[in-house]
Motif scaffolding. Structure first.
Motif, PDB file in Angstrom:
ATOM      1  N   ILE A  70       9.881  15.844  -1.077  1.00 41.76           N
ATOM      2  CA  ILE A  70       8.913  14.931  -0.473  1.00 41.76           C
ATOM      3  C   ILE A  70       9.069  13.542  -1.081  1.00 41.76           C
ATOM      4  O   ILE A  70       9.094  12.532  -0.361  1.00 41.76           O
ATOM      5  N   ARG A  71       9.209  13.492  -2.393  1.00 44.07           N
ATOM      6  CA  ARG A  71       9.367  12.205  -3.061  1.00 44.07           C
ATOM      7  C   ARG A  71      10.674  11.513  -2.642  1.00 44.07           C
ATOM      8  O   ARG A  71      10.740  10.288  -2.542  1.00 44.07           O
ATOM      9  N   ALA A  72      11.709  12.300  -2.395  1.00 39.56           N
ATOM     10  CA  ALA A  72      12.981  11.726  -1.958  1.00 39.56           C
ATOM     11  C   ALA A  72      12.877  11.192  -0.531  1.00 39.56           C
ATOM     12  O   ALA A  72      13.425  10.131  -0.208  1.00 39.56           O
ATOM     13  N   ASP A  73      12.160  11.933   0.326  1.00 39.31           N
ATOM     14  CA  ASP A  73      12.015  11.528   1.721  1.00 39.31           C
ATOM     15  C   ASP A  73      11.016  10.388   1.898  1.00 39.31           C
ATOM     16  O   ASP A  73      11.136   9.586   2.831  1.00 39.31           O
ATOM     17  N   PHE A  74      10.015  10.341   1.032  1.00 36.30           N
ATOM     18  CA  PHE A  74       8.977   9.315   1.119  1.00 36.30           C
ATOM     19  C   PHE A  74       8.801   8.677  -0.267  1.00 36.30           C
ATOM     20  O   PHE A  74       7.840   8.991  -0.991  1.00 36.30           O
ATOM     21  N   PRO A  75       9.725   7.808  -0.650  1.00 38.95           N
ATOM     22  CA  PRO A  75       9.700   7.221  -1.995  1.00 38.95           C
ATOM     23  C   PRO A  75       8.369   6.541  -2.312  1.00 38.95           C
ATOM     24  O   PRO A  75       7.761   5.910  -1.454  1.00 38.95           O
ATOM     25  N   ASP A  76       7.930   6.731  -3.545  1.00 36.41           N
ATOM     26  CA  ASP A  76       6.715   6.109  -4.062  1.00 36.41           C
ATOM     27  C   ASP A  76       5.450   6.561  -3.334  1.00 36.41           C
ATOM     28  O   ASP A  76       4.421   5.883  -3.349  1.00 36.41           O
ATOM     29  N   CYS A  77       5.503   7.731  -2.698  1.00 38.25           N
ATOM     30  CA  CYS A  77       4.317   8.224  -1.993  1.00 38.25           C
ATOM     31  C   CYS A  77       3.342   8.900  -2.955  1.00 38.25           C
ATOM     32  O   CYS A  77       3.691   9.259  -4.091  1.00 38.25           O
ATOM     33  N   ILE A  78       2.131   9.082  -2.474  1.00 40.36           N
ATOM     34  CA  ILE A  78       1.125   9.896  -3.154  1.00 40.36           C
ATOM     35  C   ILE A  78       1.027  11.204  -2.377  1.00 40.36           C
ATOM     36  O   ILE A  78       0.894  11.192  -1.149  1.00 40.36           O
ATOM     37  N   ILE A  79       1.129  12.325  -3.071  1.00 39.67           N
ATOM     38  CA  ILE A  79       1.111  13.631  -2.407  1.00 39.67           C
ATOM     39  C   ILE A  79      -0.241  14.301  -2.623  1.00 39.67           C
ATOM     40  O   ILE A  79      -0.719  14.408  -3.759  1.00 39.67           O
ATOM     41  N   ILE A  80      -0.834  14.744  -1.523  1.00 38.47           N
ATOM     42  CA  ILE A  80      -2.057  15.554  -1.595  1.00 38.47           C
ATOM     43  C   ILE A  80      -1.730  16.902  -0.969  1.00 38.47           C
ATOM     44  O   ILE A  80      -1.475  16.996   0.238  1.00 38.47           O
ATOM     45  N   HIS A  81      -1.711  17.937  -1.797  1.00 36.77           N
ATOM     46  CA  HIS A  81      -1.359  19.284  -1.333  1.00 36.77           C
ATOM     47  C   HIS A  81      -2.626  20.102  -1.123  1.00 36.77           C
ATOM     48  O   HIS A  81      -3.440  20.262  -2.040  1.00 36.77           O
ATOM     49  N   ILE A  82      -2.793  20.609   0.092  1.00 31.70           N
ATOM     50  CA  ILE A  82      -3.961  21.422   0.449  1.00 31.70           C
ATOM     51  C   ILE A  82      -3.489  22.872   0.542  1.00 31.70           C
ATOM     52  O   ILE A  82      -2.800  23.247   1.489  1.00 31.70           O
ATOM     53  N   GLY A  83      -3.823  23.669  -0.460  1.00 32.41           N
ATOM     54  CA  GLY A  83      -3.201  24.974  -0.622  1.00 32.41           C
ATOM     55  C   GLY A  83      -3.985  26.167  -0.113  1.00 32.41           C
ATOM     56  O   GLY A  83      -5.217  26.142   0.008  1.00 32.41           O
ATOM     57  N   TYR A  84      -3.257  27.215   0.155  1.00 32.69           N
ATOM     58  CA  TYR A  84      -3.749  28.548   0.514  1.00 32.69           C
ATOM     59  C   TYR A  84      -4.660  29.059  -0.606  1.00 32.69           C
ATOM     60  O   TYR A  84      -4.402  28.834  -1.781  1.00 32.69           O
ATOM     61  N   THR A  85      -5.720  29.752  -0.261  1.00 28.95           N
ATOM     62  CA  THR A  85      -6.692  30.173  -1.256  1.00 28.95           C
ATOM     63  C   THR A  85      -6.061  30.827  -2.493  1.00 28.95           C
ATOM     64  O   THR A  85      -5.233  31.738  -2.376  1.00 28.95           O
ATOM     65  N   MET A 119       0.839  -1.197   0.000  1.00 23.59           N
ATOM     66  CA  MET A 119       0.000   0.000   0.000  1.00 23.59           C
ATOM     67  C   MET A 119       0.877   1.251   0.000  1.00 23.59           C
ATOM     68  O   MET A 119       1.777   1.387   0.823  1.00 23.59           O
ATOM     69  N   ARG A 120       0.622   2.159  -0.919  1.00 24.32           N
ATOM     70  CA  ARG A 120       1.420   3.377  -1.021  1.00 24.32           C
ATOM     71  C   ARG A 120       0.987   4.398   0.031  1.00 24.32           C
ATOM     72  O   ARG A 120      -0.202   4.561   0.308  1.00 24.32           O
ATOM     73  N   ARG A 121       1.958   5.087   0.578  1.00 25.53           N
ATOM     74  CA  ARG A 121       1.671   6.049   1.633  1.00 25.53           C
ATOM     75  C   ARG A 121       1.188   7.367   1.037  1.00 25.53           C
ATOM     76  O   ARG A 121       1.667   7.815  -0.008  1.00 25.53           O
ATOM     77  N   ILE A 122       0.229   7.986   1.712  1.00 24.49           N
ATOM     78  CA  ILE A 122      -0.250   9.312   1.325  1.00 24.49           C
ATOM     79  C   ILE A 122       0.415  10.350   2.219  1.00 24.49           C
ATOM     80  O   ILE A 122       0.384  10.236   3.448  1.00 24.49           O
ATOM     81  N   ILE A 123       1.027  11.347   1.597  1.00 24.06           N
ATOM     82  CA  ILE A 123       1.666  12.449   2.322  1.00 24.06           C
ATOM     83  C   ILE A 123       0.864  13.719   2.070  1.00 24.06           C
ATOM     84  O   ILE A 123       0.578  14.073   0.925  1.00 24.06           O
ATOM     85  N   LEU A 124       0.502  14.399   3.151  1.00 21.86           N
ATOM     86  CA  LEU A 124      -0.210  15.672   3.051  1.00 21.86           C
ATOM     87  C   LEU A 124       0.780  16.824   3.099  1.00 21.86           C
ATOM     88  O   LEU A 124       1.774  16.776   3.835  1.00 21.86           O
ATOM     89  N   SER A 125       0.492  17.868   2.330  1.00 14.78           N
ATOM     90  CA  SER A 125       1.332  19.068   2.383  1.00 14.78           C
ATOM     91  C   SER A 125       0.448  20.301   2.352  1.00 14.78           C
ATOM     92  O   SER A 125      -0.706  20.252   1.927  1.00 14.78           O
ATOM     93  N   THR A 126       1.009  21.415   2.815  1.00 12.70           N
ATOM     94  CA  THR A 126       0.299  22.687   2.807  1.00 12.70           C
ATOM     95  C   THR A 126       1.321  23.812   2.807  1.00 12.70           C
ATOM     96  O   THR A 126       2.522  23.578   2.631  1.00 12.70           O
ATOM     97  N   GLU A 127       0.849  25.039   3.033  1.00 14.28           N
ATOM     98  CA  GLU A 127       1.730  26.205   3.013  1.00 14.28           C
ATOM     99  C   GLU A 127       1.856  26.829   4.404  1.00 14.28           C
ATOM    100  O   GLU A 127       1.004  26.616   5.264  1.00 14.28           O
ATOM    101  N   SER A 128       2.891  27.627   4.577  1.00 13.02           N
ATOM    102  CA  SER A 128       3.119  28.242   5.892  1.00 13.02           C
ATOM    103  C   SER A 128       1.978  29.174   6.279  1.00 13.02           C
ATOM    104  O   SER A 128       1.755  29.418   7.464  1.00 13.02           O
TER     105      SER A 128
END
Length: 283
Positions: free
Chosen positions: A76-91, A1-10
């Motif tokens: 992110i891809r280097a730190d978490f190989p083969d991950c799926i990234i979901i980015h939740i962004g600032y408006t 199962m591939r890991r999902i990584i969440l990201s956002t902005e400061s």
């Protein structure tokens, strides 16, 4: 199962301990002060207010650019190989940062972008909701997770009162006429996110201790907020007695959990010292 990584902005003002604990990746926005570019998070907020006291100038802010996003997603891809990234962004309605993410995303597979149409605590509430979904259902299908996050976006409600109209005016968030009228009458605008845009929806008169209570009362009258969690935001300079009073009111109104979040350098540059805000998710 591939890991999902969440990201956002400061600009989400996500507490650092929370981001580290749940490995939410945060890309910094920028604060420009005295001709020097600082990454949001690397600059103590107090430096902004000290700079203003010395120079009577207010720093400016800039969005994260596409090159920075490309490096961010690559790491992110280097730190978490083969991950799926979901980015939740600032408006996207108040910053070019999300569009930069869109440009950078063209070079990546399994990278999904969600425009949260919110900022600071309103954005953080959505990110924390996503974290909880992942914790409760770690094997959730990415499409299902994205569907649930997108469904909660219209239910994230943020309302805040800036600590300084001078800072808000300098950031282009209110007109000079509104600023002068507010300053002369000692009015403080209530700012909300309406369809992703920062809009002044009401004005309050009085000192911040009075205004904060009025804001809380109106917020709870206007929105049916989930009593499980409430988020308070503040910028440096908000009196401790106000924080205590807001905690009391939250408990009185049945909130089980309250989390305080300090505005970072980028948000503080617009809100000024002593600002106060409330965020939560409608049921």
């Amino acid at each position: 199962m591939r890991r999902i990584i969440l990201s956002t902005e400061s600009g989400a003002d996500l507490p650092q301990d929370f981001a580290e604990k749940h490995e939410v990746q945060v890309v910094p926005m920028h604060v420009i002060m005295d001709g020097q570019d600082y990454l949001d998070g690397s600059l103590p907020v107090q430096d902004i207010y000290d700079y203003y006291d010395r120079t009577k100038k207010i720093p400016s802010t800039t969005a994260t650019n596409a090159h920075e996003y490309h490096d961010f997603f690559t790491k992110i891809r280097a730190d978490f190989p083969d991950c799926i990234i979901i980015h939740i962004g600032y408006t996207s309605k108040a910053s070019a940062s999300f569009q930069s993410a869109v440009i950078a995303s063209e070079d990546f597979d399994d990278l999904y972008l969600i425009d949260a149409l919110n900022v600071t605590g309103g954005l953080a509430a959505i990110v924390m909701y996503a974290v909880n979904l992942l914790e409760n259902e770690p094997s959730i299908d990415p499409d299902k997770l994205i569907e649930k996050i997108e469904a909660i976006i219209p239910k994230s409600r943020l309302a805040f009162v800036p600590g300084s109209l001078e800072f808000l005016r300098a950031g282009g968030r209110v007109s000079n006429v509104a600023y002068l009228g507010g300053a002369l009458l000692k009015l403080k605008p209530r700012i909300e996110l309406i369809d992703g845009k920062l809009v002044s929806t009401k004005k309050y008169r009085g000192k911040m201790n009075v205004v904060a209570e009025k804001l809380m009362q109106d917020y709870l009258n206007d929105y049916n907020i989930d009593r499980e969690q409430l988020y308070f935001q503040y910028s440096i300079g908000l009196d401790e007695s106000i924080k205590q009073r807001m905690d009391e009111l939250a408990k009185k109104n049945g909130f089980k959990n309250v989390k305080w979040m300090q505005a970072g350098a980028m948000i503080s540059t617009h809100a000024g010292p002593g600002g106060f805000g409330i965020a939560g998710l409608e049921v």
